[in-house]
Design a protein around this motif. Structure first.
Motif, mmCIF file in Angstrom:
data_model
loop_
_atom_site.group_PDB
_atom_site.id
_atom_site.type_symbol
_atom_site.label_atom_id
_atom_site.label_comp_id
_atom_site.label_asym_id
_atom_site.label_seq_id
_atom_site.Cartn_x
_atom_site.Cartn_y
_atom_site.Cartn_z
ATOM 1 N N ILE A 8 34.023 11.015 26.139
ATOM 2 C CA ILE A 8 32.894 11.899 25.861
ATOM 3 C C ILE A 8 32.515 12.707 27.100
ATOM 4 N N ILE A 9 32.468 12.073 28.256
ATOM 5 C CA ILE A 9 32.124 12.779 29.494
ATOM 6 C C ILE A 9 33.106 13.911 29.762
ATOM 7 N N LEU A 10 34.390 13.621 29.634
ATOM 8 C CA LEU A 10 35.402 14.649 29.891
ATOM 9 C C LEU A 10 35.372 15.755 28.839
ATOM 10 N N ALA A 11 35.129 15.391 27.586
ATOM 11 C CA ALA A 11 35.052 16.405 26.522
ATOM 12 C C ALA A 11 33.855 17.323 26.730
ATOM 13 N N LEU A 12 32.744 16.748 27.158
ATOM 14 C CA LEU A 12 31.570 17.570 27.441
ATOM 15 C C LEU A 12 31.784 18.451 28.669
ATOM 16 N N LYS A 13 32.410 17.875 29.700
ATOM 17 C CA LYS A 13 32.659 18.624 30.922
ATOM 18 C C LYS A 13 33.593 19.808 30.662
ATOM 19 N N ALA A 14 34.584 19.597 29.822
ATOM 20 C CA ALA A 14 35.537 20.658 29.486
ATOM 21 C C ALA A 14 34.992 21.577 28.384
ATOM 22 N N ARG A 15 33.816 21.246 27.877
ATOM 23 C CA ARG A 15 33.172 22.013 26.801
ATOM 24 C C ARG A 15 34.020 22.073 25.531
ATOM 25 N N LEU A 16 34.728 20.977 25.290
ATOM 26 C CA LEU A 16 35.483 20.872 24.042
ATOM 27 C C LEU A 16 34.593 20.373 22.909
ATOM 28 N N LEU A 17 33.540 19.639 23.282
ATOM 29 C CA LEU A 17 32.562 19.158 22.317
ATOM 30 C C LEU A 17 31.180 19.591 22.763
ATOM 31 N N SER A 18 30.313 19.824 21.803
ATOM 32 C CA SER A 18 28.930 20.153 22.127
ATOM 33 C C SER A 18 28.113 18.854 22.134
ATOM 34 N N PRO A 19 26.976 18.850 22.804
ATOM 35 C CA PRO A 19 26.128 17.649 22.773
ATOM 36 C C PRO A 19 25.716 17.257 21.353
ATOM 37 N N ALA A 20 25.535 18.233 20.483
ATOM 38 C CA ALA A 20 25.175 17.923 19.094
ATOM 39 C C ALA A 20 26.314 17.190 18.385
ATOM 40 N N GLN A 21 27.549 17.595 18.641
ATOM 41 C CA GLN A 21 28.699 16.916 18.037
ATOM 42 C C GLN A 21 28.810 15.484 18.552
ATOM 43 N N VAL A 22 28.541 15.292 19.839
ATOM 44 C CA VAL A 22 28.595 13.947 20.422
ATOM 45 C C VAL A 22 27.544 13.058 19.776
ATOM 46 N N GLU A 23 26.339 13.566 19.621
ATOM 47 C CA GLU A 23 25.276 12.781 18.980
ATOM 48 C C GLU A 23 25.623 12.461 17.533
ATOM 49 N N ASP A 24 26.238 13.403 16.844
ATOM 50 C CA ASP A 24 26.678 13.165 15.469
ATOM 51 C C ASP A 24 27.691 12.018 15.425
ATOM 52 N N CYS A 25 28.632 12.009 16.368
ATOM 53 C CA CYS A 25 29.636 10.933 16.424
ATOM 54 C C CYS A 25 28.997 9.599 16.769
ATOM 55 N N ARG A 26 28.018 9.613 17.662
ATOM 56 C CA ARG A 26 27.334 8.362 18.017
ATOM 57 C C ARG A 26 26.544 7.801 16.836
ATOM 58 N N ARG A 27 25.900 8.688 16.080
ATOM 59 C CA ARG A 27 25.184 8.239 14.876
ATOM 60 C C ARG A 27 26.160 7.633 13.876
ATOM 61 N N GLU A 28 27.302 8.282 13.715
ATOM 62 C CA GLU A 28 28.340 7.770 12.802
ATOM 63 C C GLU A 28 28.797 6.383 13.239
ATOM 64 N N ARG A 29 28.951 6.205 14.533
ATOM 65 C CA ARG A 29 29.376 4.904 15.064
ATOM 66 C C ARG A 29 28.305 3.839 14.797
ATOM 67 N N GLN A 30 27.032 4.200 14.942
ATOM 68 C CA GLN A 30 25.959 3.245 14.682
ATOM 69 C C GLN A 30 25.914 2.842 13.215
ATOM 70 N N VAL A 31 26.274 3.756 12.333
ATOM 71 C CA VAL A 31 26.324 3.441 10.903
ATOM 72 C C VAL A 31 27.368 2.349 10.649
ATOM 73 N N HIS A 32 28.488 2.454 11.333
ATOM 74 C CA HIS A 32 29.552 1.458 11.166
ATOM 75 C C HIS A 32 29.225 0.152 11.868
ATOM 76 N N GLY A 33 28.287 0.176 12.793
ATOM 77 C CA GLY A 33 27.920 -1.028 13.519
ATOM 78 C C GLY A 33 28.776 -1.194 14.768
ATOM 79 N N GLN A 34 28.506 -2.246 15.494
ATOM 80 C CA GLN A 34 29.202 -2.494 16.749
ATOM 81 C C GLN A 34 30.258 -3.594 16.631
ATOM 82 N N ASN A 35 30.740 -3.840 15.419
ATOM 83 C CA ASN A 35 31.753 -4.876 15.239
ATOM 84 C C ASN A 35 33.127 -4.377 15.684
#
Length: 97
Positions: A8-35
């Motif tokens: 995520i850090i490298l994708a943001l630094k290279a501007r391949l992902l936007s902060p909104a996309q990262v937050e969307d992915c993190r929310r998706e991960r929380q939906v699946h849980g931390q198993n």
């Protein structure tokens, strides 16, 4: 720092992902849980097709490079601590990397 964070850090630094996309992915991960079966952030990015395969490949190469840099820094600290080389010599080697 784990591979997900580095991705995520490298994708943001290279501007391949936007902060909104990262937050969307993190929310998706929380939906699946931390198993153990939960997808990683790079897997979620691939599922959502935010990055093409070439961009993901470049990020994976960058992650490997960053991991090597961290290992080299640890090795350099060990070499200095044991007195094999001086700090400035080791710093020169790491800078040349």
């Amino acid at each position: 720092m784990d591979r997900d964070d580095l991705f995520i850090i490298l994708a943001l630094k290279a501007r391949l992902l936007s902060p909104a996309q990262v937050e969307d992915c993190r929310r998706e991960r929380q939906v699946h849980g931390q198993n153990a079966a939960a997808p990683t952030l790079p897997e979620i990015v691939a599922q959502k097709e935010y990055l093409n395969p070439e961009q993901r490949r470049l990020l994976n190469i960058a992650i490997q490079y960053e991991e090597l840099k961290l290992e080299d820094a640890g090795l350099a600290a060990y070499i200095v601590r044991k007195g094999y080389l001086k700090e400035d010599q080791v710093a020169g080697f790491l800078a040349a990397q």
